[in-house]
Enzyme design. Structure first.
Site, PDB file in Angstrom:
ATOM      1  N   GLU A  60     -10.463 -12.632  -6.509  1.00  0.00           N
ATOM      2  CA  GLU A  60     -10.864 -13.770  -5.404  1.00  0.00           C
ATOM      3  C   GLU A  60     -12.201 -13.157  -4.715  1.00  0.00           C
ATOM      4  O   GLU A  60     -12.959 -13.987  -4.570  1.00  0.00           O
ATOM      5  CB  GLU A  60      -9.608 -13.898  -4.210  1.00  0.00           C
ATOM      6  CG  GLU A  60     -10.289 -15.034  -3.412  1.00  0.00           C
ATOM      7  CD  GLU A  60      -8.873 -15.549  -2.926  1.00  0.00           C
ATOM      8  OE1 GLU A  60      -9.326 -16.086  -1.625  1.00  0.00           O
ATOM      9  OE2 GLU A  60      -7.931 -15.722  -3.194  1.00  0.00           O
ATOM     10  N   ASP A 157      -5.776 -13.691  -4.470  1.00  0.00           N
ATOM     11  CA  ASP A 157      -4.793 -13.575  -3.600  1.00  0.00           C
ATOM     12  C   ASP A 157      -3.474 -14.425  -3.823  1.00  0.00           C
ATOM     13  O   ASP A 157      -3.826 -15.457  -4.258  1.00  0.00           O
ATOM     14  CB  ASP A 157      -5.368 -13.867  -2.015  1.00  0.00           C
ATOM     15  CG  ASP A 157      -6.435 -13.200  -1.593  1.00  0.00           C
ATOM     16  OD1 ASP A 157      -6.379 -12.057  -2.160  1.00  0.00           O
ATOM     17  OD2 ASP A 157      -6.975 -13.424  -0.602  1.00  0.00           O
ATOM     18  N   TYR A 365      -1.500  -8.078   2.901  1.00  0.00           N
ATOM     19  CA  TYR A 365      -2.075  -9.368   2.725  1.00  0.00           C
ATOM     20  C   TYR A 365      -1.854 -10.078   4.245  1.00  0.00           C
ATOM     21  O   TYR A 365      -0.729 -10.179   4.680  1.00  0.00           O
ATOM     22  CB  TYR A 365      -1.619 -10.358   1.977  1.00  0.00           C
ATOM     23  CG  TYR A 365      -2.306 -11.770   1.800  1.00  0.00           C
ATOM     24  CD1 TYR A 365      -3.601 -11.720   1.322  1.00  0.00           C
ATOM     25  CD2 TYR A 365      -1.671 -12.770   1.820  1.00  0.00           C
ATOM     26  CE1 TYR A 365      -4.081 -13.090   1.137  1.00  0.00           C
ATOM     27  CE2 TYR A 365      -2.138 -13.957   1.959  1.00  0.00           C
ATOM     28  CZ  TYR A 365      -3.430 -14.183   1.341  1.00  0.00           C
ATOM     29  OH  TYR A 365      -4.146 -15.265   1.104  1.00  0.00           O
TER      30      TYR A 365
END
EC number: 5.6.2.1
Length: 723
Positions: A60, A157, A365
């Site tokens: 990403e 992600d 995350y």
């Protein structure tokens, strides 16, 4: 297209791969009739090193690409094209290219003018938004690298947005039938390697839910925004950028309504009995447990009688030891709230810092709703790594002694299907800025606290009664921390210690001071950014990834501003909500927004199709636009007044808004009525005349802004209390 592509990729992998694993997964789904049905799917898990040929891995962000390359090879070859880095890894059977997006590279766009508009397509962002010019080179690089690949891996992600970003890149430059998905929650080498040993087919439900979110946001945003701008153009001939949206507008309405309450607030006087007692050489303040006394006369009579008596009697004394449970590890909302409470950070700032820490592989995350840490995490390994960081060496050592090496975290109630609670990876931080360190430190300490023991607090409380009227009860309390427990690791929640001596039932306690303290009723709660975000969470609109950004959009549109640490609506923000509430009420509704959020969740669960939800939204929007157009000119006039494009023929004598009654706008007219209605209550409590009442409330800091403006201009309004 999703089901067909999904079937194709399964067939492709089965026919081209040397090793396959077929794993039947049974999932219960809710149908529209709420009946559970059984569904069996083939779940493909595959090791990237078993794939043969050219493999393109799409990350990403560039930092993530670098971490992935280093996880897949000790010595990846760093290359560059148009100034954009990518990585090449070669082995006997395959060549792996790790390339990067720059977040979203594509957006929805239409060539049609006016509204309603429902014809749109995905186009490169740089062709839509001049600020996204940098994305052109990323697209050029990906287009060349993806050419003639044998496999594509979406390693963005693992959330709805990451699924969409990778999907669109493969859709435009690769082959969806040859695509796989990497799923990970941190950018550590160990977790990345594990995720590439367990590649799955594309997460079609996540993709469909993400595409649906983009479509809904686009069709609602562009159509309502164009309707508003068109109304201003018709009324004033001026062009202006205005926006509205299915999440943005209900959020603005919430702030506007809270702000109006504060601006129309008049505090009422009230009286509390302030008493100090003397015990064991300590002077202790005791609080009256009854309601505040409303009239000055009554309060004076009570306090004079208490002074004459000179003592209180102990009615009850309690001494208890209670425990404070450790908190779970952070989800994003909890982290944003704590960072706001402790450091005054905005939700957007906290989220941005957390995302940087994630890209540096320092934390997992961050855009997660989970308060749970999975048992699959190697807690001991993380602790050992953290112990090598000087700030946490002693804390980790204490924790391991305290737990005897048994690491079992407390779990919160909230969960997230994609990611666990936020945790530190143990990777040693380098060159963190001051604010970045603060957020990292919060995350580490909260993680450690989740494994720690309960805190133990000794609490004392005494109730004292006035002997001539036992219904009048006073209270004092004290507390002492006996065992810090988890507070040793997370001191930001440490309660304040207060000393209180022991008392005996029935003993007389001398009064050394007794007086009346005048206070005022409290205004409605101040709104700040974290309260807005928590409200969005509670009512179920927006996502962990979007809420903070939506709040910032409201500021960038000049609908909201910060004043003295609180958020208030601008005149334009008031006007937007005023006209939408009157002519377009559904767009301001939480229930409508939440309905579509729930529909998108059904798509993610595979229960509903994207096309159904989008069609439903379009039909709803068409009905609203028909209603809006009937009042379009009036809406445009109101907004033009607030923008200062035209001056009302009948203008409020106190502001630039259009007059409603008595030469006042709606808000100042409501303020006038509030001033008039509240006088009788002030007179009853204080015994003041009209002029004294006005001068008193004008001086109070908590008096609403519109109330003060009305009082300051009573001569213009030409009102007297006899009217």
């Amino acid at each position: 297209m999703g089901d067909k592509a999904k079937k194709s990729i399964i067939d492709y992998i089965l026919s081209y791969s040397e090793k396959q694993k077929k794993k039947p997964v049974k999932t219960k789904e809710k149908t529209s009739s709420k009946k559970a049905i059984e569904k069996t799917e083939i779940q493909i898990t595959h090791n990237i090193w078993d794939l043969i040929g050219k493999i393109v891995v799409i990350a990403e962000k560039p930092k993530a690409a670098n971490k992935i390359a280093l996880a897949l090879s000790r010595n990846p070859i760093r290359k560059s094209m148009y100034g954009i880095p990518y990585y090449l890894i070669k082995n006997r059977h395959s060549s792996i290219i790790v390339a990067s997006a720059a977040g979203h590279l594509y957006g929805l766009h239409t060539d049609q003018y006016g509204y309603p508009v429902f014809k749109y397509e995905w186009k490169p962002l740089y062709q839509i938004d001049p600020k996204a010019k940098h994305t052109e080179k990323f697209i050029m690089v990906l287009s060349k690298l993806c050419s003639n690949a044998d496999y594509y891996v979406n390693a963005c992600d693992y959330d709805i947005e990451g699924s969409v970003i990778g999907y669109l890149i493969i859709y435009f430059h690769g082959d969806l039938e040859k695509s796989l998905r990497a799923k990970f929650s941190s950018l550590t080498i160990e977790e990345l390697r594990e995720s590439f040993r367990k590649l799955t087919s594309l997460d079609w439900e996540m993709i469909e839910a993400g595409l649906c979110r983009h479509e809904l946001d686009w069709i609602w945003g562009i159509n309502i925004s164009r309707a508003l701008m068109s109304s201003v153009k018709i009324a004033s001939g001026k062009r202006v950028i205005l926006s509205a949206g299915r999440v943005q507008t209900p959020t603005l309405r919430y702030v506007v309504e809270k702000d109006i309450e504060r601006r129309l607030f008049i505090p009422l006087p009230q009286y509390s009995l302030s008493i100090n007692i003397f015990k064991n050489n300590y002077e202790i303040h005791v609080e009256y447990k009854g309601k505040s006394v409303e009239t000055k006369k009554n309060a004076k009579e009570i306090i004079d009688e208490i002074k004459r008596t000179g003592y209180l009697i102990v009615k009850k004394y309690e001494e208890k030891i209670y425990t404070l449970n450790p908190p779970p590890a952070f989800n994003l909302g909890d982290l944003q709230e704590e960072a706001a409470r402790i450091y005054g950070f905005s939700p957007y700032k906290t989220q941005s810092i957390a995302e940087k820490l994630y890209l540096d592989a320092l934390i997992s995350y961050p855009r997660t709703n989970s308060q749970k840490l999975p048992p699959t995490l190697n807690y001991k390994a993380i602790m050992n790594k953290l112990s090598r960081i000087n700030n946490y060496k002693e804390l980790v050592s204490n924790l391991l002694v305290e737990t005897k090496g048994v690491l079992k975290p407390v779990q919160g109630s909230k969960d997230d299907p994609a990611h666990p609670a936020i945790y530190p990876t143990g990777v040693k931080p380098k060159d963190l800025g001051k604010d970045e360190w603060k957020i990292y430190d919060l995350i580490v300490r909260r993680f450690l606290a989740a494994f720690a023991s309960k805190a133990r607090i000794s609490h004392r409380i005494v109730y004292l009664e006035y002997p001539k009227d036992p219904s009048m009860v006073f209270q004092a309390s004290g507390q002492k921390i006996l065992d810090l427990g988890w507070l040793r690791y997370y001191p930001f929640s440490k309660p304040e210690e207060r000393f209180l001596p022991k008392f005996q039932y029935g003993e007389k306690v001398k009064i050394v001071k007794a007086s009346i303290r005048k206070t005022y009723t409290k205004p409605p709660e101040k709104i700040n950014k974290i309260k807005i975000l928590r409200w969005m969470e509670n009512v179920g609109i927006g996502t962990e990834a979007t809420r903070a950004r939506i709040i910032e959009i409201l500021f960038s549109r000049y609908y909201l501003r910060s004043v003295g640490g609180r958020v208030e609506a601008t005149d334009l923000g008031l006007g937007i909500i005023e006209v939408l509430m009157e002519y377009f009420p559904e767009i301001t509704s939480v229930s409508l927004t939440r309905h579509f959020e729930e529909e998108m969740e059904k798509i993610r669960l595979g229960v509903k199709r994207r096309e159904e939800v989008v069609k439903d939204a379009k039909n709803t929007l068409i009905k609203l636009i028909v209603s809006f157009d009937k009042k379009k000119y009036q809406i445009g006039k109101t907004l033009s007044y607030r923008l200062g494009y035209i001056t009302p023929i009948n203008k409020c004598i106190l502001c630039n808004r259009e007059a409603y009654k008595n030469n006042l706008c709606k808000y100042h007219y409501r303020a006038l009525n509030t001033v008039i209605k509240t006088y009788d209550e002030w007179k009853r409590r204080e015994g003041v005349d009209w002029n004294k009442y006005l001068s008193s409330i004008k001086k109070l800091k908590s008096t609403g802004k519109w109330i003060v403006e009305v009082i300051q201009n009573f001569e213009k309004i030409k009102y007297s209390p006899s009217e």
